[in-house]
Design a protein around this motif. Structure first.
Motif, PDB file in Angstrom:
ATOM      1  N   ARG A  68       1.071  -1.362   0.108  1.00 55.96           N
ATOM      2  CA  ARG A  68      -0.523  -0.414   0.080  1.00 55.96           C
ATOM      3  C   ARG A  68       1.049   1.083  -0.382  1.00 55.96           C
ATOM      4  O   ARG A  68       0.516   1.734  -0.970  1.00 55.96           O
ATOM      5  N   LEU A  69       1.757   1.224   1.076  1.00 54.55           N
ATOM      6  CA  LEU A  69       2.420   2.194   0.959  1.00 54.55           C
ATOM      7  C   LEU A  69       3.750   2.397  -0.367  1.00 54.55           C
ATOM      8  O   LEU A  69       3.773   3.452  -0.383  1.00 54.55           O
ATOM      9  N   ALA A  70       4.290   1.664  -1.001  1.00 51.98           N
ATOM     10  CA  ALA A  70       4.651   1.850  -2.367  1.00 51.98           C
ATOM     11  C   ALA A  70       4.048   1.942  -3.567  1.00 51.98           C
ATOM     12  O   ALA A  70       4.613   2.569  -4.496  1.00 51.98           O
ATOM     13  N   ARG A  71       2.199   1.543  -3.763  1.00 50.47           N
ATOM     14  CA  ARG A  71       1.556   2.535  -4.307  1.00 50.47           C
ATOM     15  C   ARG A  71       1.545   3.946  -4.162  1.00 50.47           C
ATOM     16  O   ARG A  71       1.146   4.700  -5.155  1.00 50.47           O
ATOM     17  N   ASP A  72       1.086   4.148  -2.503  1.00 46.99           N
ATOM     18  CA  ASP A  72       0.944   5.442  -2.875  1.00 46.99           C
ATOM     19  C   ASP A  72       1.614   6.723  -2.286  1.00 46.99           C
ATOM     20  O   ASP A  72       0.975   7.589  -2.818  1.00 46.99           O
ATOM     21  N   HIS A  73       2.991   6.410  -2.208  1.00 45.70           N
ATOM     22  CA  HIS A  73       3.893   6.653  -2.305  1.00 45.70           C
ATOM     23  C   HIS A  73       5.177   7.139  -3.649  1.00 45.70           C
ATOM     24  O   HIS A  73       5.877   8.448  -4.005  1.00 45.70           O
ATOM     25  N   ILE A  74       4.781   5.828  -4.215  1.00 46.25           N
ATOM     26  CA  ILE A  74       6.206   6.407  -5.286  1.00 46.25           C
ATOM     27  C   ILE A  74       5.570   6.285  -7.328  1.00 46.25           C
ATOM     28  O   ILE A  74       4.045   5.294  -7.079  1.00 46.25           O
ATOM     29  N   SER A  75       5.659   6.754  -7.846  1.00 47.32           N
ATOM     30  CA  SER A  75       5.229   7.109  -8.945  1.00 47.32           C
ATOM     31  C   SER A  75       5.756   5.759  -9.993  1.00 47.32           C
ATOM     32  O   SER A  75       7.375   5.571  -9.873  1.00 47.32           O
ATOM     33  N   TRP A  76       5.044   4.335 -10.109  1.00 46.64           N
ATOM     34  CA  TRP A  76       5.578   3.985 -11.102  1.00 46.64           C
ATOM     35  C   TRP A  76       5.539   3.837 -12.810  1.00 46.64           C
ATOM     36  O   TRP A  76       4.818   4.283 -12.859  1.00 46.64           O
ATOM     37  N   HIS A  77       6.820   3.592 -13.632  1.00 46.10           N
ATOM     38  CA  HIS A  77       6.646   3.017 -14.801  1.00 46.10           C
ATOM     39  C   HIS A  77       5.473   1.668 -16.023  1.00 46.10           C
ATOM     40  O   HIS A  77       4.926   1.447 -15.916  1.00 46.10           O
ATOM     41  N   LYS A  78       6.238   0.940 -14.408  1.00 43.24           N
ATOM     42  CA  LYS A  78       5.858  -0.681 -14.694  1.00 43.24           C
ATOM     43  C   LYS A  78       5.235  -0.699 -13.230  1.00 43.24           C
ATOM     44  O   LYS A  78       6.871  -1.215 -12.061  1.00 43.24           O
TER      45      LYS A  78
END
Length: 655
Positions: free
Chosen positions: A49-59
Motif C-alpha cells: 500500500r505504501l509503495a503504491r501510494d508514495h511512488i510513481s511507477w513506470h511499470k
C-alpha cells in the motif's frame, strides 16, 4: 553472556501539544498503533500500500517481498521506476515554481533554485554524462562540496541509471583512491575548490593524487565544477569543466527506467583500516524509506522549510537532503559552511533568516554550540521552528534538554532518530504527533519495523536489561549487499552466532517499562568493569550532565584487576585546565559520576582537550581514542581529522 547493564536513570517526559497533535500526519497514539497493527497483520499488504501510494511507477509491481535468498531480500522486484523522476518530474505539473533548494554559501551568498530550474539543470547534466558514454549500471564517484551541483550530480546519475558513490569532500586521497578502485568507477565528478569556514580546500588536487596512485584505469572522465578561481590545468582527453559539459545540452532528458532493485548508490562506511565497505542500496526500497520517514517522523507539510545540516557524503545527506525532501516536494536549505563561521551564531541566524521550520542536526554539533554560546540562540528569532531532530549518535539527556528548551523553546517536539547507513532511513524515532518524548531515548520503532534486543544466542532479553539491538523482519530500505562482497554482508549483518536470521545493528541497547529503546553505545564500546558490562554512552551522558563539561567520550583500556579501566576524554565549558586545577576537577568529575550513576562507572582516568578528535563531519573517532587510552602509537589514517593537533593534548593523563 552477562547482560549489559543500564546505569542511566532518566525520568523526565514531554508530551506533544494538542495543537501539534491536531495537525500531525500521525495524529495521536491511536493512529500510530493502527499503523503498527496494519503492518503486523499483513506485512506484504502494508508495504505494498505504501509503495503504491508514495511512488510513481513506470511499470507497477506485482510481487512485494522475496526472502527466499536470505538475507539478500528483494522488494517490488518486477516493478520499474526512476528515482529522479520521482523527485523532479512529478512536481513539474503541480509546483514547478516552488523553491526546491535554498543554497547558502560559506560567505553568506544565497541562491534559490525552483523545481523547474532543478529539473532543467539535472537534465542538462544527465545529457552531459551520456555524452561521455556513461550508461546505466556504470559507477560514478562524486567528490564535491555541499552545493546545488552536488545534488544535481547525484540526481543526474539516478536519472540515467548510473550508480553513484559519493565520497565526503574531507576524505584524503588515500580514502578516495580506495573507493574509486573498489567501485570500479568510470568517472569522477569533483570541483576545483571547496569553501569551509573561510578556508579553501583544493578538491581537484586530491582527485589528482588519488588517480595517480595506480589501479584507476577504469576512470575515463573527470568532470570539474568551477567553484573557485578555476586556476588549474586539466588533463586532455580525460578532464572537462562542468560548464563546458552542459553547454548546448538539452533541458529535457528521458529518465532511464530501471528495476526496483537496481543499485541507486553505494556508500562506503569505513576505510581508515581494512577494506572499505560499499553499502549498496536499491532504488525503490530506499526511496520508500525516505518518503515514509519524511511523512511520519518529520511530519512534512508543504509549507515547511526543511534543513538537514548533513553533508551529502554521508547517508543522512542522501536520504534527507538529495532524495527524501525532493521526493515529497519540500523546500530545503543546502549549506556549504560550518556552524561556527563567521561566529557560533551561524546556525541560529540561518534559521532566523530563512524561517526554517524543521531543523535536523547532530548531537556533536549541538554540544559544540552549547560550549561556544549556550545563550546565543536567544539572540535570534527562532519562532519559525516547529520540529527539531537529532541524528548520528545517541544524544545525551542534558544536550537534549538544552536543544529542546533553548532552541525549540519547549514547544517543538524533538525527534531523536536511530538509523544507520545500512538501514537507509529511520528505524526507531518518535512520531512527533503521537509519542511521548524522553530525553536520551529514541523511543519507539517506526510502523513496520520490528526491532528487538537479544543476547549472544539471539534470545530476547528482559525489560531493563541490555543486549544487542536487532531488526527481526526485512524492511524495504535495508541495504541489499556490500558491493562485490556478499559474504562479508552476510557475516557482518546476519551473523550465524545469532542464528543468521536477524539484522545486527552493532549497537547495544535496552528497553524500559514503556517499551522505549535506549541506545547504550556500539557493541565494541561496551566495557567490562569488574564483571559488569557497561555502555559507554551512559557514562558520557553522566559526565556531560556536570555543569563543568561540554563534551565527553569514554573508552576502555585493559586492566589486570577490573578487566577494563574507564578512560574519559573531556572538553570543559571553560578553558582546558592547568596542572594545578586538573587534579581538583578530575576528583569533582569522578565524584559527580559516582553520584549520578554509581561508583562502578567512575572514570579511572580523565584527559582534557580543547576538543575531541573528530572528522570534518563531526564524528568522534573513537578508534583513535582507544589507541590514545592504551598509550599506543597511532597508525590509523588521521587525514580526515578536523583538528589533528588535539591528539597531543589528549595523550596527557591526569591521575
Amino acid at each position: 553472556m552477562a547482560t549489559i547493564q543500564s546505569i542511566l536513570n532518566e525520568t523526565r517526559t514531554f508530551t506533544p501539544s494538542a495543537s501539534f497533535v491536531e495537525q500531525a500526519n500521525v495524529s495521536g497514539m491511536e493512529e500510530y498503533d493502527a499503523l503498527c497493527a496494519e503492518a503486523e497483520k499483513d506485512e506484504a499488504a502494508f508495504w505494498s500500500r505504501l509503495a503504491r501510494d508514495h511512488i510513481s511507477w513506470h511499470k507497477p509491481f506485482t510481487r512485494v517481498l522475496d526472502e527466499t535468498n536470505h538475507p539478500f531480500f528483494t522488494w517490488f522486484d518486477d516493478g520499474e521506476l526512476n528515482v529522479s523522476y520521482n523527485c523532479l518530474d512529478r512536481h513539474q505539473t503541480t509546483q514547478p515554481d516552488k523553491v526546491a533548494l535554498i543554497f547558502e554559501a560559506d560567505d553568506g551568498t544565497v541562491t534559490r533554485c525552483t523545481y523547474q530550474d532543478l529539473y532543467r539543470r539535472v537534465c542538462r547534466f544527465a545529457n552531459g554524462l551520456k555524452s561521455l558514454n556513461i550508461r546505466k549500471g556504470d559507477r560514478v564517484v562524486i567528490y564535491m562540496p555541499m552545493s546545488i551541483e552536488a545534488v544535481v550530480a547525484m540526481q543526474a546519475c539516478a536519472r540515467i541509471g548510473a550508480t553513484h558513490s559519493v565520497v565526503f569532500g574531507g576524505f584524503s586521497a588515500k580514502s578516495l583512491h580506495e573507493r574509486i578502485i573498489d567501485a570500479g568507477a568510470v568517472a569522477v565528478i569533483t570541483a576545483d575548490e571547496q569553501w569551509r569556514g573561510g578556508k579553501i580546500n583544493y578538491l581537484k588536487a586530491v582527485v589528482e593524487d588519488a588517480l595517480g596512485r595506480g589501479e584507476t584505469d577504469s576512470v575515463k572522465s573527470v568532470v570539474v565544477y568551477q567553484r573557485g578561481s578555476g586556476d588549474l590545468q586539466l588533463e586532455a582527453n580525460r578532464d572537462i569543466w562542468w560548464h563546458d559539459l552542459i553547454r548546448d545540452q538539452s533541458e529535457t532528458c528521458e529518465p532511464e527506467w530501471v528495476n526496483a532493485e537496481h543499485p541507486l548508490f553505494t556508500l562506503y562506511t569505513s576505510g581508515s583500516t581494512g577494506k572499505p565497505k560499499g553499502v549498496q542500496h536499491s532504488s525503490a526500497g530506499f526511496l520508500l524509506g525516505a518518503i515514509t520517514s519524511m511523512q511520519w517522523i518529520f511530519d512534512y507539510k508543504s509549507s515547511d522549510i526543511f534543513w538537514c545540516t548533513a553533508d551529502v557524503g554521508w547517508v543522512t545527506g542522501h536520504t534527507y537532503v538529495t532524495y527524501g525532501p525532493l521526493a515529497v516536494g519540500a523546500t530545503q536549505i543546502i549549506f556549504e559552511g560550518v556552524p561556527t563561521y563567521p561566529d557560533a551564531g551561524r546556525f541560529w541566524k540561518m534559521i532566523q533568516d530563512h524561517k526554517v521550520t524543521t531543523f535536523y542536526t547532530a548531537p556533536t554539533a549541538i554540544r559544540s554550540l552549547i560550549k561556544l554560546g549556550p545563550d546565543l540562540p536567544k539572540q535570534y528569532d527562532l519562532s519559525s521552528l516547529r520540529l527539531l531532530g537529532s541524528v548520528g549518535e545517541p544524544i545525551n539527556p542534558e544536550a537534549w534538554m538544552w536543544y529542546y528548551t533553548t532552541v525549540g523553546q519547549s514547544r517543538c517536539p524533538l525527534v531523536d532518530t536511530w538509523w544507520q547507513t545500512e538501514t537507509g532511513a529511520h528505524m526507531i524515532a518518535p512520531t512527533p504527533g503521537a509519542v511521548m518524548l524522553k530525553p536520551g531515548s529514541c523511543t519507539l520503532s517506526l510502523p513496520g519495523i520490528k526491532a528487538g534486543i537479544v543476547d549472544e544466542a539471539g534470545h530476547d532479553v528482559p525489560v531493563g536489561k541490555g543486549g544487542f539491538l536487532v531488526i527481526k523482519r526485512p524492511f524495504p530500505s535495508l541495504a541489499r549487499t556490500l558491493w562485490g562482497d556478499p559474504e562479508r554482508f552476510r557475516n557482518t549483518y546476519f551473523p550465524e552466532e545469532l542464528g543468521g536470521k536477524y539484522y545486527l545493528a552493532g549497537d547495544s541497547a535496552h528497553r524500559d517499562a514503556d517499551g522505549y529503546f535506549w541506545i547504550m553505545g556500539r557493541i565494541d564500546d561496551v566495557l567490562t568493569v569488574s564483571g559488569h558490562r557497561l555502555g559507554t554512552m551512559e557514562i558520557e551522558s553522566a559526565l556531560v550532565a556536570s555543569p563543568l563539561v561540554a563534551e565527553a567520550a569514554v573508552v576502555g583500556k585493559p586492566d589486570e584487576i577490573k578487566t577494563e579501566a574507564i578512560v574519559a576524554f573531556v572538553v570543559l565549558k571553560g578553558a582546558r585546565p592547568k596542572a594545578e586545577d586538573a587534579h581538583r576537577i578530575v576528583q569533582e568529575l569522578r565524584n559527580w559520576v559516582s553520584q549520578e550513576i554509581g561508583p562502578i562507572a567512575r572514570p579511572d582516568e580523565i584527559r582534557f582537550g580543547d576538543n575531541l578528535p573528530k572528522t570534518r563531519s563531526g564524528k568522534i573517532m573513537r578508534r583513535l581514542l582507544r589507541t590514545l587510552a592504551r598509550d599506543e602509537e597511532i597508525t590509523q589514517d588521521v587525514s580526515t581529522l578536523e583538528n589533528p593537533a588535539i591528539l597531543e593534548q589528549l595523550k596527557q593523563a591526569v591521575a
